[in-house]
Motif scaffolding. Structure first.
Motif, PDB file in Angstrom:
ATOM      1  N   UNK A  91       0.835  -1.196   0.000  1.00 23.02           N
ATOM      2  CA  UNK A  91       0.000   0.000   0.000  1.00 23.02           C
ATOM      3  C   UNK A  91       0.871   1.248   0.000  1.00 23.02           C
ATOM      4  N   UNK A  92       0.382   2.279  -0.709  1.00 18.30           N
ATOM      5  CA  UNK A  92       0.956   3.619  -0.648  1.00 18.30           C
ATOM      6  C   UNK A  92      -0.104   4.514  -0.022  1.00 18.30           C
ATOM      7  N   UNK A  97       1.094  -7.131   5.534  1.00 16.65           N
ATOM      8  CA  UNK A  97       1.571  -6.593   4.271  1.00 16.65           C
ATOM      9  C   UNK A  97       2.156  -5.209   4.513  1.00 16.65           C
ATOM     10  N   UNK A  98       3.230  -4.835   3.819  1.00 15.81           N
ATOM     11  CA  UNK A  98       3.925  -3.567   4.084  1.00 15.81           C
ATOM     12  C   UNK A  98       3.206  -2.347   3.519  1.00 15.81           C
ATOM     13  N   UNK A  99       3.438  -1.207   4.179  1.00 12.61           N
ATOM     14  CA  UNK A  99       2.851   0.067   3.778  1.00 12.61           C
ATOM     15  C   UNK A  99       3.941   1.121   3.660  1.00 12.61           C
ATOM     16  N   UNK A 100       3.957   1.816   2.528  1.00 14.22           N
ATOM     17  CA  UNK A 100       4.818   2.984   2.326  1.00 14.22           C
ATOM     18  C   UNK A 100       3.957   4.219   2.540  1.00 14.22           C
ATOM     19  N   UNK A 101       4.387   5.105   3.433  1.00 14.56           N
ATOM     20  CA  UNK A 101       3.611   6.318   3.706  1.00 14.56           C
ATOM     21  C   UNK A 101       4.387   7.556   3.288  1.00 14.56           C
ATOM     22  N   UNK A 102       3.628   8.604   2.948  1.00 17.48           N
ATOM     23  CA  UNK A 102       4.227   9.888   2.588  1.00 17.48           C
ATOM     24  C   UNK A 102       3.817  10.921   3.631  1.00 17.48           C
ATOM     25  N   UNK A 103       4.798  11.384   4.403  1.00 18.09           N
ATOM     26  CA  UNK A 103       4.610  12.398   5.437  1.00 18.09           C
ATOM     27  C   UNK A 103       3.522  11.994   6.426  1.00 18.09           C
ATOM     28  N   UNK A 104       3.644  10.780   6.922  1.00 12.55           N
ATOM     29  CA  UNK A 104       2.712  10.294   7.926  1.00 12.55           C
ATOM     30  C   UNK A 104       2.848  11.122   9.195  1.00 12.55           C
ATOM     31  N   UNK A 105       1.717  11.376   9.852  1.00 15.71           N
ATOM     32  CA  UNK A 105       1.725  12.240  11.033  1.00 15.71           C
ATOM     33  C   UNK A 105       2.376  11.578  12.235  1.00 15.71           C
ATOM     34  N   UNK A 106       2.416  10.246  12.243  1.00 13.79           N
ATOM     35  CA  UNK A 106       3.003   9.528  13.380  1.00 13.79           C
ATOM     36  C   UNK A 106       3.820   8.351  12.863  1.00 13.79           C
ATOM     37  N   UNK A 144       8.279   2.325  13.254  1.00 16.61           N
ATOM     38  CA  UNK A 144       9.053   1.301  12.530  1.00 16.61           C
ATOM     39  C   UNK A 144       8.240   0.375  11.644  1.00 16.61           C
ATOM     40  N   UNK A 145       6.929   0.246  11.896  1.00 19.92           N
ATOM     41  CA  UNK A 145       6.122  -0.656  11.076  1.00 19.92           C
ATOM     42  C   UNK A 145       5.724  -0.015   9.745  1.00 19.92           C
ATOM     43  N   UNK A 146       6.092   1.247   9.536  1.00 21.66           N
ATOM     44  CA  UNK A 146       5.817   1.949   8.288  1.00 21.66           C
ATOM     45  C   UNK A 146       7.123   2.350   7.612  1.00 21.66           C
ATOM     46  N   UNK A 147       7.111   2.396   6.291  1.00 23.38           N
ATOM     47  CA  UNK A 147       8.222   2.977   5.542  1.00 23.38           C
ATOM     48  C   UNK A 147       7.795   4.386   5.160  1.00 23.38           C
ATOM     49  N   UNK A 148       8.165   5.368   5.984  1.00 19.23           N
ATOM     50  CA  UNK A 148       7.680   6.730   5.782  1.00 19.23           C
ATOM     51  C   UNK A 148       8.699   7.568   5.028  1.00 19.23           C
ATOM     52  N   UNK A 149       8.186   8.409   4.115  1.00 18.90           N
ATOM     53  CA  UNK A 149       9.022   9.266   3.274  1.00 18.90           C
ATOM     54  C   UNK A 149       8.552  10.701   3.351  1.00 18.90           C
ATOM     55  N   UNK A 195      10.212  12.659   0.750  1.00 16.60           N
ATOM     56  CA  UNK A 195      10.728  12.996  -0.567  1.00 16.60           C
ATOM     57  C   UNK A 195       9.960  12.181  -1.606  1.00 16.60           C
ATOM     58  N   UNK A 196       9.145  12.862  -2.403  1.00 19.98           N
ATOM     59  CA  UNK A 196       8.293  12.146  -3.352  1.00 19.98           C
ATOM     60  C   UNK A 196       9.085  11.443  -4.452  1.00 19.98           C
ATOM     61  N   UNK A 197      10.331  11.839  -4.658  1.00 15.91           N
ATOM     62  CA  UNK A 197      11.141  11.189  -5.686  1.00 15.91           C
ATOM     63  C   UNK A 197      11.632   9.813  -5.243  1.00 15.91           C
ATOM     64  N   UNK A 198      11.447   9.489  -3.959  1.00 17.52           N
ATOM     65  CA  UNK A 198      11.907   8.199  -3.434  1.00 17.52           C
ATOM     66  C   UNK A 198      10.788   7.173  -3.306  1.00 17.52           C
ATOM     67  N   UNK A 199       9.585   7.523  -3.747  1.00 20.34           N
ATOM     68  CA  UNK A 199       8.440   6.636  -3.562  1.00 20.34           C
ATOM     69  C   UNK A 199       8.623   5.315  -4.306  1.00 20.34           C
ATOM     70  N   UNK A 200       9.057   5.365  -5.547  1.00 18.60           N
ATOM     71  CA  UNK A 200       9.188   4.130  -6.328  1.00 18.60           C
ATOM     72  C   UNK A 200      10.198   3.179  -5.705  1.00 18.60           C
ATOM     73  N   UNK A 201      11.353   3.699  -5.272  1.00 23.71           N
ATOM     74  CA  UNK A 201      12.361   2.852  -4.636  1.00 23.71           C
ATOM     75  C   UNK A 201      11.818   2.240  -3.336  1.00 23.71           C
ATOM     76  N   UNK A 202      11.056   3.033  -2.587  1.00 31.78           N
ATOM     77  CA  UNK A 202      10.501   2.522  -1.331  1.00 31.78           C
ATOM     78  C   UNK A 202       9.508   1.391  -1.588  1.00 31.78           C
ATOM     79  N   UNK A 203       8.696   1.527  -2.621  1.00 34.52           N
ATOM     80  CA  UNK A 203       7.758   0.461  -2.967  1.00 34.52           C
ATOM     81  C   UNK A 203       8.501  -0.813  -3.377  1.00 34.52           C
ATOM     82  N   UNK A 204       9.589  -0.655  -4.092  1.00 38.16           N
ATOM     83  CA  UNK A 204      10.411  -1.816  -4.470  1.00 38.16           C
ATOM     84  C   UNK A 204      10.922  -2.547  -3.233  1.00 38.16           C
TER      85      UNK A 204
END
Length: 357
Positions: free
Chosen positions: A241-242, A257-266, A269-274, A276-285
């Motif tokens: 999930x994104x 299942x893993x979750x990539x978040x963008x500027x999550x408020x909290x 460690x259970x989230x891959x938070x970013x 930088x929007x240019x790093x989203x694709x690498x984080x999903x990989x």
């Protein structure tokens, strides 16, 4: 604690509430209880009612039916309808703060006789609030909406058995301060057009129509925009999930299942938070590779927020409601008057008859 012949009202104000309460309805009907639905306001659509689901159109009809219990996946419920009022929540605690700077999940509005909590994360704070206020009870039951999550669908409309690509589910909340949808639009457009992954996109029903239209325009062979009152098949269909700070991400995590978040408020460690929007694709990989440290953190968090994975949370909620009906409210303090809120509720529902206070 018999259910047979008792009456249970499903009081909803959003389309996503159907999926929250239908597993509970199923259990009630199996135990020979009666169920009716009341739809409050303009943000819930009666077209989502099934043919065999019965709607009470007015407060007068609700009062004439005399429910024994009222289940509410929202923040408020009118005091001028009968039945014990049971709060079952519209999502998990995702750390959102309200205008007063307090966590909205733990805001007590003086409407409920019982809160059915989802797991240790919310039970402990609510038990402290129970001691503090004294006019409601707390019972840890698990969340009814998740019962179907732990049972695979025979046919999932969002699964294509002939498409072996990983599936990314993008979800986003509607709040302008929290939503990632407008910020990540160009990245989603580029990634979806590449065809590397299959994309499913689903937004909160209050999302800006302009943003919805932007993403609908991206639909094609690699991206599907979904409008639904039941997100569980979507959650089951995706591999990663994104998201941002939407509480739906917690339901996704419960599948391990893993979750990539963008500027999550909290971020935790259970989230891959970013940020930088240019790093989203690498984080999903990376997320799709399911690194060991991340998956361990996800497992620990799942046990904290919702340890019940047996699919019987609805039974526990119903048992708690029946126990409250049997015991009555005599041991609880009187709820606060909340005259302003009561007036607003009467105005919203257009109901001015004298009654319960």
């Amino acid at each position: 604690m018999a259910t047979k012949h008792r009456r249970y009202l499903m009081y909803i104000a959003q389309n996503y509430s159907y999926a929250i309460l239908r597993p509970l309805q199923k259990v009630i009907l199996e135990q020979q209880g009666e169920v009716r639905w009341f739809l409050e306001g303009d943000e819930v659509d009666g077209k989502f009612l099934a043919n065999d689901e019965i709607r009470l159109a007015t407060i007068d009809e609700v009062n004439a039916w005399q429910p024994d219990a009222v289940f509410v996946p929202g923040n408020v419920v009118p005091d001028f309808i009968p039945g014990v009022k049971i709060g079952v929540f519209h999502g998990f605690n995702s750390g959102k703060l309200n205008r007063r700077g307090r966590e909205d999940h733990f805001e007590i509005r003086g409407c409920f006789d019982m809160y059915c909590t989802q797991g240790p994360q919310t039970t402990a704070p609510f038990l402290e609030l129970e001691k503090q206020h004294g006019f409601f009870k707390v019972k840890e039951t698990g969340w009814p909406m998740l019962d179907p999550l732990f049972n695979a669908l025979e046919v999932n409309p969002y699964v294509d058995v002939n498409d072996t690509r990983p599936t990314v589910l993008m979800c986003s909340t509607f709040s302008r301060n929290l939503t990632c949808a407008p910020l990540l639009y160009e990245q989603i457009k580029r990634m979806s057009q590449s065809g590397k992954w299959r994309w499913l996109v689903q937004f909160h029903p209050k999302m800006s129509p302009e943003i919805v239209d932007m993403y609908k325009a991206l639909q094609g062979d690699h991206l599907t925009f979904v409008e639904t009152d039941n997100v569980i098949p979507l959650l089951q269909a995706a591999d990663v999930m994104l998201c941002d700070t939407s509480s739906v991400l917690l339901m996704f995590l419960l599948q391990r299942k893993p979750v990539v978040t963008f500027r999550n408020q909290a971020p935790m460690p259970h989230l891959m938070d970013l940020d930088d929007k240019e790093k989203v694709e690498d984080a999903l990989e990376i997320a799709l590779s399911r690194p060991e440290a991340l998956m361990t953190a996800i497992e620990e968090y799942c046990q904290f927020i919702h340890p019940y994975q047996d699919g019987y949370s609805s039974e526990r909620v119903l048992a708690a409601a029946n126990e409250l009906i049997d015991q009555g409210l005599g041991g609880l303090k009187r709820k606060p008057m909340n005259l302003v809120r009561k007036f607003k509720m009467r105005k919203k529902l257009g109901y001015w008859k004298l009654g319960r206070f």
